[in-house]
Structure formats: C-alpha cells, structure tokens
Motif scaffolding. Structure first.
Motif, PDB file in Angstrom:
ATOM      1  N   ALA A   1       0.734  -1.281  -0.002  1.00 38.39           N
ATOM      2  CA  ALA A   1       0.104   0.094   0.055  1.00 38.39           C
ATOM      3  C   ALA A   1       0.870   1.198   0.075  1.00 38.39           C
ATOM      4  O   ALA A   1       0.469   2.315  -0.506  1.00 38.39           O
ATOM      5  N   GLU A   2       1.989   1.257   0.825  1.00 37.88           N
ATOM      6  CA  GLU A   2       2.679   2.493   0.898  1.00 37.88           C
ATOM      7  C   GLU A   2       3.542   2.574  -0.421  1.00 37.88           C
ATOM      8  O   GLU A   2       3.617   3.938  -0.876  1.00 37.88           O
ATOM      9  N   LYS A   3       3.810   1.762  -1.236  1.00 34.23           N
ATOM     10  CA  LYS A   3       4.502   1.742  -2.493  1.00 34.23           C
ATOM     11  C   LYS A   3       3.551   2.191  -3.506  1.00 34.23           C
ATOM     12  O   LYS A   3       3.953   3.097  -4.303  1.00 34.23           O
ATOM     13  N   LEU A   4       2.159   1.582  -3.516  1.00 35.69           N
ATOM     14  CA  LEU A   4       1.365   2.442  -4.269  1.00 35.69           C
ATOM     15  C   LEU A   4       1.096   3.869  -4.154  1.00 35.69           C
ATOM     16  O   LEU A   4       0.866   4.464  -5.202  1.00 35.69           O
ATOM     17  N   GLN A   5       0.869   4.183  -2.972  1.00 41.54           N
ATOM     18  CA  GLN A   5       0.647   5.521  -2.539  1.00 41.54           C
ATOM     19  C   GLN A   5       1.757   6.445  -3.133  1.00 41.54           C
ATOM     20  O   GLN A   5       1.434   7.553  -3.616  1.00 41.54           O
ATOM     21  N   ASN A   6       2.912   5.927  -2.947  1.00 38.86           N
ATOM     22  CA  ASN A   6       4.296   6.785  -3.388  1.00 38.86           C
ATOM     23  C   ASN A   6       4.251   6.809  -4.789  1.00 38.86           C
ATOM     24  O   ASN A   6       4.864   7.890  -5.393  1.00 38.86           O
TER      25      ASN A   6
END
Length: 425
Positions: A176-181
């Motif tokens: 989720a963090e990678k997608l948001q970034n």
C-alpha cells in the motif's frame, strides 16, 4: 322403399341447408387449446448482471410466448430484504426470489416451495444443496458458486514496483505504501455498503478461527467472546489499513462508485468477488487482474479465498399453482437448456454449481476461484450460520467505526452485544 329413401334424403337436405348457411356467415371457432398467459414476478439480487439477466428472460419468453417475466433487480444497499418481507406479508411477493439457506431457509420456510423432484437436482453438486435441505427436502436451486477476496490490478502493482503478491498484513501494508508513493490510491473502499463490512469482512475473522463451528457454538453458550478474540482485533487492523490507504469519503462511496474507482485504474485493490467480472469486462475489458486472499495478520495459517454458494433461487410457496409450475420450468430451463447455460457462463460469468455446465469462458476471476476450489485452497462463508439479521447490525456498527463514532474496543463490544442479543431470540 324408394319413397322412404326419397323422404330421408329430403330431410337430410333440409337439415344441412341451414347448417351450411350458418357456416357461410360465421365459421366455427377453432378448438385448438391455447396456453393461458402467465406473468411471473422475479426478484433478482444480482445488480451487476441486470441487463444480461433481462436479456435471458426475453430469450425464455420467445421460446415460451405464454409467459411474461417481470424482473425486479435489487442489490448493494437496496438488498436488505425489507421490501421482500413487506411484500410477502401482504401476499404480493414475487414468484421467484432468493434465499441464502441455513438459518434463513428455516426462517422463510413457509414461503419456500419444495423443489426436491426437479430435474436440475441431478446435475447439482451434492454439497451445494446442504444449506437449503430441511428434513430431507430441497427448497432452493443454487444460483452459482462465488469466491471473494482482494482483486488487484497487476499492471498498477508492477508500476509501483510490487513484484510479489502480499501474503501477510505487513506485506500488504508495504504494498500500500509503494502504491501511494507511486501516486496510486491503494484501496477502493465502498463502505456505504454495510454487507461488505457485516457479511464479507466479518466472515474472514470467523474463518480464521481454529475451529469455526466450535467458535460459533461457544459464542452461543457464552464461553467465547468476540470482544476479547484476537482474530477480530486483527480484522480491525486490516480495516484501519484500508481506511488509511483508501479513497476519500468511504461511507458515501457505494458499490457502483467503488467498482468504477477500480475499473478506471484510480485504485489498485478492491475487496470484491468474481461477480464483478461483467462490470470489469464492460468498463475495461483488457484489465490485467488477479485474486488474492485477505490477510488480517502475519500468521497466514489459513489464508485462502472464500468460496460458497451465496444464494439459492426459490419458488414462492404462496403463489398460485399455475405460477409455481411455470416458475419451476424457468429454473430448469436456466440449468438444462443450451440458451440458459450460455447465459450463465458467457454472459453472467458465473461459476456454475452444476456438473452439466462447462466453464470455458467465465473470466479470470472465476477461473482463479474455481482453481482454488478444486485445489482445496478455500474457506467457506460462515455468515449463513450467524443469527438472522445480525449481519445488518455488524455492518451498521462497523460504519460507525469507519466514521470515527466508535473506537476499536467499543466496536468489539458492540459486536459481542449484538451476538448475545440475537442468539437468544
């Protein structure tokens, strides 16, 4: 003798003359028997195939011109059974509707026609009939098999640098963090729909128990509590994750809006099932998608897709005999005719619960669901064993939590209080 014969001929001529005259004026009515026109009212809970379902009923009407089928499609927030209860109470209920089986089959038994002798039963997977079998009689026809979990966009995952499918809550958080970034909203969260929370999400916590049936029995006898159960605390940690990394205004995002977020590639992950395949095909037919189980902690001991028969077609026992007869014929046509089978697989993208229906073109989500089912990598839906109507309370309480009107402990206590109250009724 000649005189008598002459008189006989004269009499015959005298009698036949007026008859001939009458025939010239008004020919006798045809004596061919015509079938009485029958109108069937059908309640369809599958809003995602509303158009295709209407097309199927028109095909049936062409083959059976004496039958008219009026379809009332419900779904999402509308599908709370309140309208059905009101109609049944006033004697205006549909001739064909759906029932989820188990506790609901017992509750609605007075409205369920016995279908034990119908031809389609020989084609149904035997285990699929258990939820609607009461005292050895069968009261519903499986709509289909369905599986749900997290559906994800493989291309967006690749774009964000995610190379492996997340199997734990920590891995899902990292994804989720990678997608948001990468500028991509991780989760499409349509929490306007209480069934997503009270049925599907809650079921995951029940499925993760060491022995789900024993856990439910212990809840009923008071030796277990939802409020102190670690798995339900884990479930809320997952819910928090989807809220943190989800779209804005989840409580005003309904089913259609949620699916649109996913099909327009504005969100990478959606908690749904293979039933949204027709909606995906219509909006984004070349979408590169996959299925993954819903992880709620870092102990993926029993992580698997949830697969079950979600609903059963039922014939209204209170309908008049002619309508019941035609309703049963229509259900058999869906399963046994070439037209009906084609609609189920090619148009609805259903996973059939019947041995006679081949599954050549049902879409990637259904294919993955069926593969998991055959490999035994599935867990069942448990909400059918919940006390009737508790799911609505589970969903409503969870919506209060999403809206920050309850904290975590308060929500867990609300779950427990609901169970105690409903299990005693």
């Amino acid at each position: 003798m000649m005189k008598n014969r002459f008189l006989s001929l004269l009499l015959i001529g005298a009698v036949s003359l007026p008859l001939s005259a009458c025939q010239d004026v008004a020919p006798p009515e045809k004596t061919e028997k015509t079938e009485r026109k029958i109108t069937l009212d059908l309640r369809n809970p599958k809003v995602e195939i509303s158009t295709q379902f209407e097309e199927m009923t028109r095909a049936y009407e062409r083959e059976n011109p004496h039958v008219n089928i009026r379809v009332h499609t419900v779904g999402g927030a509308m599908d709370d059974l309140a309208d059905l209860k009101a109609e049944m109470a006033t004697g205006t209920g549909p001739d064909i509707f759906t029932n989820s089986g188990y506790e609901n089959a017992k509750l609605w038994r007075n409205y369920l026609e016995d279908l034990s002798g119908e031809p389609w039963i020989n084609q149904a997977y035997k285990e699929s009939l258990t939820p609607v079998t009461l005292d050895g009689k069968i009261y519903g026809m499986p709509v289909n098999l369905e599986g749900y979990g997290f559906i994800y966009n493989k291309d967006l995952f690749k774009q964000a640098g995610i190379t492996e499918q997340p199997a734990t809550l920590s891995e899902l958080t990292a994804a989720a963090e990678k997608l948001q970034n990468a500028g991509i909203t991780p989760f499409a969260t349509g929490y306007y729909e209480d069934w997503k929370l009270g049925d599907h999400l809650m079921n995951v916590a029940f499925a993760q128990q060491k022995d789900t049936d024993a856990f439910i029995r212990n809840l009923n006898n008071g030796t277990e509590k939802i409020s102190t159960n670690q798995t339900f605390k884990d479930l809320l940690a997952l819910l928090d994750l989807t809220i943190k990394y989800g779209n804005d205004n989840p409580l005003s995002t309904d089913y259609t809006m949620e699916v649109n977020l996913f099909t327009s590639e504005k969100a990478a992950i959606i908690q749904q099932g293979n039933w949204i395949q027709p909606m995906i095909d219509q909006a984004s037919p070349d979408m590169n998608i996959g299925f993954m189980p819903i992880p709620i902690n870092d102990r993926p001991l029993k992580e698997a897709l949830v697969v079950s028969v979600p609903n059963y077609w039922a014939v209204n026992k209170q309908s008049i005999p002619e309508k019941k007869k035609e309703a049963k014929k229509f259900l058999n046509w869906m399963v046994l005719s070439e037209q009906g089978k084609r609609f189920m697989t090619e148009e609805f993208k259903f996973i059939p619960a019947f041995k006679n229906i081949k599954t050549d073109d049902i879409g990637p989500l259904a294919e993955e669901t069926l593969r998991n089912y055959k490999d035994g990598n599935t867990v069942p839906s448990n909400w059918f064993h919940f006390p009737v109507e508790i799911r609505e309370e589970f969903g409503a309480a969870t919506q209060l939590y999403v809206g920050k009107q309850l904290n975590r402990n308060q929500l867990l206590n609300e779950y427990q209080k609901s169970w105690e109250r409903f299990s005693k009724e």
